[in-house]
Write a protein that holds these residues in place. Structure first.
Motif, PDB file in Angstrom:
ATOM      1  N   ARG A 494       0.845  -1.345   0.071  1.00 55.08           N
ATOM      2  CA  ARG A 494       0.014   0.079   0.175  1.00 55.08           C
ATOM      3  C   ARG A 494       1.082   1.201  -0.203  1.00 55.08           C
ATOM      4  O   ARG A 494       0.581   2.272  -0.692  1.00 55.08           O
ATOM      5  N   ALA A 495       1.757   1.310   0.732  1.00 51.52           N
ATOM      6  CA  ALA A 495       2.774   2.380   0.905  1.00 51.52           C
ATOM      7  C   ALA A 495       3.499   2.222  -0.419  1.00 51.52           C
ATOM      8  O   ALA A 495       3.886   3.591  -1.064  1.00 51.52           O
ATOM      9  N   LEU A 496       3.951   1.410  -1.015  1.00 52.38           N
ATOM     10  CA  LEU A 496       4.605   1.380  -2.284  1.00 52.38           C
ATOM     11  C   LEU A 496       4.118   2.173  -3.340  1.00 52.38           C
ATOM     12  O   LEU A 496       4.563   3.104  -4.168  1.00 52.38           O
ATOM     13  N   VAL A 497       2.798   1.693  -3.659  1.00 58.45           N
ATOM     14  CA  VAL A 497       1.953   2.158  -4.661  1.00 58.45           C
ATOM     15  C   VAL A 497       1.429   3.491  -4.395  1.00 58.45           C
ATOM     16  O   VAL A 497       1.194   4.199  -5.466  1.00 58.45           O
ATOM     17  N   THR A 498       1.455   3.867  -3.289  1.00 54.22           N
ATOM     18  CA  THR A 498       0.961   5.325  -2.895  1.00 54.22           C
ATOM     19  C   THR A 498       1.875   6.150  -3.220  1.00 54.22           C
ATOM     20  O   THR A 498       1.853   7.132  -3.832  1.00 54.22           O
ATOM     21  N   VAL A 499       3.271   5.866  -2.894  1.00 51.69           N
ATOM     22  CA  VAL A 499       4.578   6.826  -3.290  1.00 51.69           C
ATOM     23  C   VAL A 499       4.866   6.893  -4.602  1.00 51.69           C
ATOM     24  O   VAL A 499       5.429   7.731  -5.248  1.00 51.69           O
ATOM     25  N   TRP A 500       4.833   5.577  -5.022  1.00 48.00           N
ATOM     26  CA  TRP A 500       5.572   5.383  -6.506  1.00 48.00           C
ATOM     27  C   TRP A 500       5.304   6.196  -7.639  1.00 48.00           C
ATOM     28  O   TRP A 500       6.065   6.805  -8.045  1.00 48.00           O
ATOM     29  N   PRO A 501       3.977   6.621  -7.768  1.00 52.81           N
ATOM     30  CA  PRO A 501       3.654   7.755  -8.810  1.00 52.81           C
ATOM     31  C   PRO A 501       4.036   9.055  -8.496  1.00 52.81           C
ATOM     32  O   PRO A 501       3.858   9.837  -9.288  1.00 52.81           O
ATOM     33  N   ARG A 502       4.431   9.141  -7.227  1.00 48.52           N
ATOM     34  CA  ARG A 502       4.605  10.780  -6.758  1.00 48.52           C
ATOM     35  C   ARG A 502       6.187  11.143  -7.004  1.00 48.52           C
ATOM     36  O   ARG A 502       7.009  11.356  -6.212  1.00 48.52           O
ATOM     37  N   GLY A 503       6.471  11.444  -8.264  1.00 42.28           N
ATOM     38  CA  GLY A 503       7.868  11.896  -8.495  1.00 42.28           C
ATOM     39  C   GLY A 503       8.900  11.166  -9.064  1.00 42.28           C
ATOM     40  O   GLY A 503       8.820   9.939  -8.771  1.00 42.28           O
ATOM     41  N   PHE A 610       3.586  -0.316  10.980  1.00 41.39           N
ATOM     42  CA  PHE A 610       4.522  -0.295   9.724  1.00 41.39           C
ATOM     43  C   PHE A 610       4.440   1.176   9.083  1.00 41.39           C
ATOM     44  O   PHE A 610       5.529   1.741   8.722  1.00 41.39           O
ATOM     45  N   PHE A 611       3.595   1.853   8.955  1.00 42.52           N
ATOM     46  CA  PHE A 611       3.262   3.149   8.448  1.00 42.52           C
ATOM     47  C   PHE A 611       4.072   4.192   9.121  1.00 42.52           C
ATOM     48  O   PHE A 611       4.591   5.284   8.535  1.00 42.52           O
ATOM     49  N   GLU A 612       4.040   4.195  10.709  1.00 46.16           N
ATOM     50  CA  GLU A 612       4.789   4.994  11.195  1.00 46.16           C
ATOM     51  C   GLU A 612       6.292   4.809  10.965  1.00 46.16           C
ATOM     52  O   GLU A 612       7.162   5.853  11.288  1.00 46.16           O
ATOM     53  N   LYS A 613       6.828   3.800  10.634  1.00 43.54           N
ATOM     54  CA  LYS A 613       8.308   3.752  10.666  1.00 43.54           C
ATOM     55  C   LYS A 613       8.929   3.535   9.219  1.00 43.54           C
ATOM     56  O   LYS A 613       9.926   3.345   8.980  1.00 43.54           O
ATOM     57  N   VAL A 614       7.713   3.333   8.206  1.00 50.79           N
ATOM     58  CA  VAL A 614       8.333   3.002   6.752  1.00 50.79           C
ATOM     59  C   VAL A 614       9.114   4.291   6.303  1.00 50.79           C
ATOM     60  O   VAL A 614       9.083   5.511   6.408  1.00 50.79           O
ATOM     61  N   THR A 615      10.367   3.719   5.816  1.00 47.36           N
ATOM     62  CA  THR A 615      11.050   4.762   5.062  1.00 47.36           C
ATOM     63  C   THR A 615      11.197   4.835   3.565  1.00 47.36           C
ATOM     64  O   THR A 615      10.977   3.618   2.983  1.00 47.36           O
ATOM     65  N   ALA A 616      11.812   5.705   2.943  1.00 50.51           N
ATOM     66  CA  ALA A 616      11.993   5.623   1.379  1.00 50.51           C
ATOM     67  C   ALA A 616      13.058   4.399   1.207  1.00 50.51           C
ATOM     68  O   ALA A 616      12.653   3.935   0.103  1.00 50.51           O
ATOM     69  N   GLU A 617      13.862   4.137   2.002  1.00 46.51           N
ATOM     70  CA  GLU A 617      14.850   3.182   1.503  1.00 46.51           C
ATOM     71  C   GLU A 617      13.955   1.792   1.507  1.00 46.51           C
ATOM     72  O   GLU A 617      14.121   0.791   0.789  1.00 46.51           O
ATOM     73  N   LEU A 619      10.813   1.306   0.504  1.00 45.69           N
ATOM     74  CA  LEU A 619      10.225   1.360  -0.398  1.00 45.69           C
ATOM     75  C   LEU A 619      11.193   0.946  -1.777  1.00 45.69           C
ATOM     76  O   LEU A 619      10.957   0.159  -2.621  1.00 45.69           O
ATOM     77  N   ARG A 620      12.161   1.604  -1.657  1.00 42.96           N
ATOM     78  CA  ARG A 620      13.320   1.249  -2.934  1.00 42.96           C
ATOM     79  C   ARG A 620      13.507   0.029  -2.804  1.00 42.96           C
ATOM     80  O   ARG A 620      13.810  -0.729  -3.818  1.00 42.96           O
ATOM     81  N   ARG A 621      13.903  -0.574  -1.865  1.00 41.47           N
ATOM     82  CA  ARG A 621      14.273  -2.172  -1.700  1.00 41.47           C
ATOM     83  C   ARG A 621      13.149  -3.109  -2.289  1.00 41.47           C
ATOM     84  O   ARG A 621      13.128  -3.999  -3.094  1.00 41.47           O
ATOM     85  N   ALA A 622      11.674  -2.647  -1.843  1.00 43.32           N
ATOM     86  CA  ALA A 622      10.747  -3.305  -2.247  1.00 43.32           C
ATOM     87  C   ALA A 622      10.393  -3.416  -3.774  1.00 43.32           C
ATOM     88  O   ALA A 622      10.140  -4.311  -4.434  1.00 43.32           O
ATOM     89  N   TYR A 623      10.854  -2.009  -4.336  1.00 46.32           N
ATOM     90  CA  TYR A 623      10.564  -1.694  -5.685  1.00 46.32           C
ATOM     91  C   TYR A 623      11.688  -2.715  -6.582  1.00 46.32           C
ATOM     92  O   TYR A 623      11.188  -3.223  -7.370  1.00 46.32           O
ATOM     93  N   ALA A 624      12.836  -2.639  -6.086  1.00 44.81           N
ATOM     94  CA  ALA A 624      13.817  -3.556  -6.601  1.00 44.81           C
ATOM     95  C   ALA A 624      13.440  -4.832  -6.895  1.00 44.81           C
ATOM     96  O   ALA A 624      14.016  -5.408  -7.570  1.00 44.81           O
ATOM     97  N   ARG A 625      12.875  -5.575  -5.783  1.00 39.88           N
ATOM     98  CA  ARG A 625      12.685  -6.689  -5.612  1.00 39.88           C
ATOM     99  C   ARG A 625      11.291  -7.406  -6.559  1.00 39.88           C
ATOM    100  O   ARG A 625      11.306  -8.284  -7.153  1.00 39.88           O
TER     101      ARG A 625
END
Length: 859
Positions: A494-503, A610-617, A619-625
């Motif tokens: 959910r966090a990944l697809v929310t941030v993904w299209p934002r820039g 999870f949402f309170e501690k999630v970082t950009a890094e 999401l980057r790791r999840a995107y890469a995998r």
């Protein structure tokens, strides 16, 4: 000798001159098979010397420098053995089989024959006449004749298009010098292997191979560059007229090489379609339709590009119908996963052929020699068998989608009457492709079949050109979502697809939004239980620019901490809104109890921790995998030119590669061993009751009966509404819903009622379950349920985006991009008896989940 390699009982050594020696001790009988393999077949010839490899095979035992004509065969037969040879497209083999005592004699004779042939001119001219008689014999064998003509049409460039035996003109022209020159080039130790299987001692045998073959000087064979096969680009028809009593047909399509990963899959596919009386082609075309007298399928997977073959016999009036119906069954494999039981039978048939071949020394030696010649390793035969054991339904579908392109069909008939014209074959292929998707020709009308391609990086692309509205929709889907989360990462997708299209790395979130909206479009992410991805829509005038922006978002997301911080309150807000709705709280608890500890038991909206501690890094790791071409499906529907879009995608995605880390495995949740009952409280006016049962996954055949069962219960015309609301006035809302996952699911009945009606409402749900299990459903209920399901589905697919999403989701989930048609057909086939059986099987009184949400401080 070079360093020894061992694989089980197989010993493989390389002599100093480059010749490979392979020995397998087999003491099941006092017999030995000795084979000399040469890596040269008819594909190494050119048009001027076509047939020379086969002619050499004929001549090799006609005498040597120290043995006269006939002496070789006499010596072997005197010791109780036999001698023979065969030529293929890729290699030649000379062999002797006999009692174990024949070993040294066999090695001596074979070495003498392949390195010192006499090629007596008189014997050569006589043997040419024998080969020409063999050619004439082949002309009298209809299936061989038809097959050669079909292969000639199927291969555009590769030398498999020429017959191994050559042509009368070329064989007559071959001289003794031609044969000696050809052997000098290719019959060199580093291009050869000696294979011995039998009741022998391996070390002693290797020493004998060294004695008889090790003294030949080392030389390099010439490098041969084979052309790249393109296959045909439109269906090609072949007709052979011959005075025959029976009539013959053959269909071929592209297939892999023996060393390609799909080769074992193709063997399983051939067994499933055309081996034995339980095969699909036999049951349908012979038993049910009576169109053929015989039918088989085979996978030709040589060292070079292969072919998948279907062939058989039929009466002349049925030849074309047989071609079409056979193609329907072949194409069905692209769209419909096979059952585990059917696949199990096919795997056993392929494996049994391997096993039975090992019962003779000759068969085992031939297997080892083949894999040595093609794969460079005799042990590859065992790996091949292991690959056969691992073939899954999705492997069959993927291979069929890759190789069974309707444009590459070549089909032929051999008959004394009639003709198969190119136009007729094209029509048969088009009709078969539509029917394989579940569309009958009468329904098809102007239906435009989608274009399906797999890019070099593994990305599957489905494009459906619809020109009636000037808009385009895209859906890019990957396996993921809740199924790959854990309690610690719940909310990752959910966090990944929310941030993904934002820039992106080129544009900020505001710039991307402005550019997309200026084209009348949108790009956003989505995530669910089984998948996640991106969706987009654009007006067709802005599609080219829109596609560039979509690919930029796909390949170059920024994932900045700023955007993660901005998304965080939105994600948490969704959880808060969920907790404000009693029905959502009850549903969340229902899925937890139903599936935990499986990921489907997690909250599909994620977790606050999870949402309170999630970082950009993170999401980057999840995107890469997880954002990877080898598992992705891109569907594009609308006003586009498919070939133009494919060229653009191939060019711009060429450097997008899959990561080495595999996707997680999907596991089934533990079975429900008994009732699971829980109560939650919340400030509310009503009591919410969820009574649920474990169901099946998306690809299970029981799915269709469960869909109809759910439709009988749900909706304003359903049983629950009519009985518990209209007749008994127990509730305002009462329904049922079916949730299907990758390999499991649930069917739940839901009612919201006044707290004092809780017991009566729950009893009412159980009563409806008992009634449907005991008495079944009526014809009227069945018809209503089917019409509601089909009508709802068709209504949902009106927009380009809904069509794109449907095709991409189904393809990504292993159902096939044209599952729409099979789904409707599957629903239409469901009977009343199947619905009742599904109710009895799945709505179990001894294994269920009951979740009751009670008003806080209430009764």
């Amino acid at each position: 000798m070079a360093a020894e390699k061992r694989s089980g009982d197989i010993r493989r050594e390389t002599l100093k001159n480059g010749l490979v020696a392979i020995v397998e001790e087999n003491h099941r009988a006092p017999v030995v098979a000795v084979q000399v393999w040469v890596k040269v077949g008819s594909t190494y010839e050119d048009e001027k010397i076509a047939g020379i490899t086969h002619l050499i095979e004929h001549m090799i035992f006609k005498g040597t420098e120290r043995r006269g004509p006939g002496e070789i065969a006499e010596t072997i037969e005197a010791q109780g053995g036999y001698i023979n040879a065969f030529t293929s497209y890729d290699y030649t083999c000379y062999y002797i089989v006999g009692p174990r005592d024949i070993l040294e004699t066999a090695l001596d004779i074979l070495s003498d024959a392949v390195f010192h042939p006499a090629f007596d001119p008189g014997e050569l001219e006589r043997e040419k006449e024998v080969v020409l008689e063999e050619m004439r014999m082949r002309e009298d064998r209809p299936m061989i004749l038809l097959s050669e003509r079909v292969l000639e049409a199927a291969y555009v460039k590769y030398p498999y298009r020429r017959p191994i035996i050559g042509y009368e003109k070329t064989v007559r022209a071959l001289s003794r010098k031609d044969l000696l020159d050809y052997m000098h080039r290719y019959y060199v130790p580093s291009n050869m292997a000696v294979v011995v299987v039998g009741d022998v001692d391996a070390s002693q045998t290797l020493a004998l191979v060294e004695r008889y073959f090790g003294g030949v000087p080392a030389r390099k064979p010439p490098e041969v560059k084979f052309p790249e096969e393109t296959y045909v680009k439109e269906p090609r028809a072949v007709t052979v007229h011959k005075g025959v009593e029976e009539n013959y047909f053959e269909i071929v399509l592209p297939a892999p090489r023996l060393t390609d990963p799909e080769a074992p899959v193709m063997d399983v596919m051939a067994a499933l379609l055309g081996e034995g009386h339980s095969s699909r082609l036999y049951l349908k075309l012979r038993r049910r339709l009576g169109l053929v007298h015989s039918i088989e399928a085979a996978a030709f997977t040589p060292a070079g590009p292969g072919l998948f073959e279907v062939y058989g016999t039929a009466s002349p009036e049925n030849l074309k119908a047989a071609l079409k119906e056979a193609l329907v069954e072949v194409f069905r494999l692209k769209y419909e996963p096979v059952s585990e039981e059917e696949l199990r039978r096919a795997r056993i048939q392929v494996l049994s052929d391997f096993v039975y071949s090992r019962e003779t020394m000759e068969g085992e030696a031939r297997k080892l020699g083949t894999f040595e010649m093609v794969a460079g390793d005799p042990a590859a035969a065992d790996r091949y068998m292991e690959a056969v054991r691992r073939v899954k339904p999705q492997d069959l579908m993927a291979a069929a989608q890759k190789y069974f392109d309707p444009a590459r069909v070549v089909a032929g008939i051999l008959t004394s009457q009639g003709e198969l014209s190119p136009g007729e074959l094209k029509r048969l292929v088009e009709e078969a492709e539509l029917e394989a998707q579940g569309i009958t020709p009468t329904e098809a009308g102007p239906v435009i079949p989608p274009v399906y391609r797999k890019l070099s990086n593994g990305l599957r692309v489905v494009i459906l050109p619809l020109r009636d509205v000037p808009s385009v929709a895209m859906a890019l889907v990957f396996p993921g979502g809740l199924r790959y989360e854990t309690p610690e990462t719940n909310g990752l997708f959910r966090a990944l697809v929310t941030v993904w299209p934002r820039g992106t790395r080129k544009h900020s979130a505001e710039e991307i939004s402005r550019l997309v909206e200026s084209l009348g479009g949108k790009i956003k992410g989505f995530s669910g239980r089984n998948t996640f991805g991106l969706e987009a829509t654009f007006l067709s005038d802005g599609f080219r620019e829109g596609l560039d922006l979509f690919l930029e978002v796909l390949r170059e997301p920024a994932f900045t901490e700023t955007e993660v911080d901005r998304a965080r309150p939105e994600l948490i807000s969704a959880l808060m809104r969920q907790d404000d709705q009693p029905v959502q709280v009850a549903l969340k608890e229902f899925y937890r109890v139903m599936f935990s500890p499986h990921p489907y038991g997690l909250n599909v909206l994620g977790s606050r921790d999870f949402f309170e501690k999630v970082t950009a890094e993170t999401l980057r790791r999840a995107y890469a995998r997880y954002v990877r071409p080898d598992s992705g499906v891109l569907a594009i529907v609308g006003d586009v030119d498919p070939e133009e879009v494919l060229r653009e995608l191939s060019r711009k995605l060429v450097d997008w590669k899959a990561p080495p880390e595999p996707l997680p495995r999907d596991e089934k949740p533990p079975a429900l061993s008994g009732p699971r009952i829980t109560t939650v409280t919340k400030e509310a006016e009503q009591t919410h009751i969820l009574l649920g049962f474990r169901a099946v996954g998306l690809r299970d055949r029981d799915r269709y009966a469960l869909e109809v069962l759910n439709a009988v219960l749900a909706g304003q015309g359903g049983r629950l509404f009519r009985t518990l609301r209209d007749e008994k006035a127990l509730a305002y809302t009462v329904t049922s819903f079916l949730t299907l996952g990758v390999n499991t699911g649930s069917l739940a009945l839901y009612i919201a009622c006044a707290p004092d009606k809780k017991d009566e409402a729950l009893s009412g749900l159980w009563n409806e379950i008992a009634r449907i299990k005991e008495r079944g459903i009526t014809d009227e209920e069945l018809a209503r349920a089917k019409n509601w399901l089909v009508g709802s589905y068709e209504t949902e697919l009106q927009t380009n985006l809904s069509q794109a999403m449907d095709r991409a989701l189904n393809e990504a989930l292993g159902l096939g991009f044209n599952y729409f048609y099979r789904y409707i057909e599957g629903i239409k086939r469901v009977t009343r008896e199947e619905v009742q059986e599904a109710a009895q099987k799945y709505l179990r009184n001894d294994a269920y989940v009951l979740v009751i949400l009670e008003p806080a401080g209430g009764q």
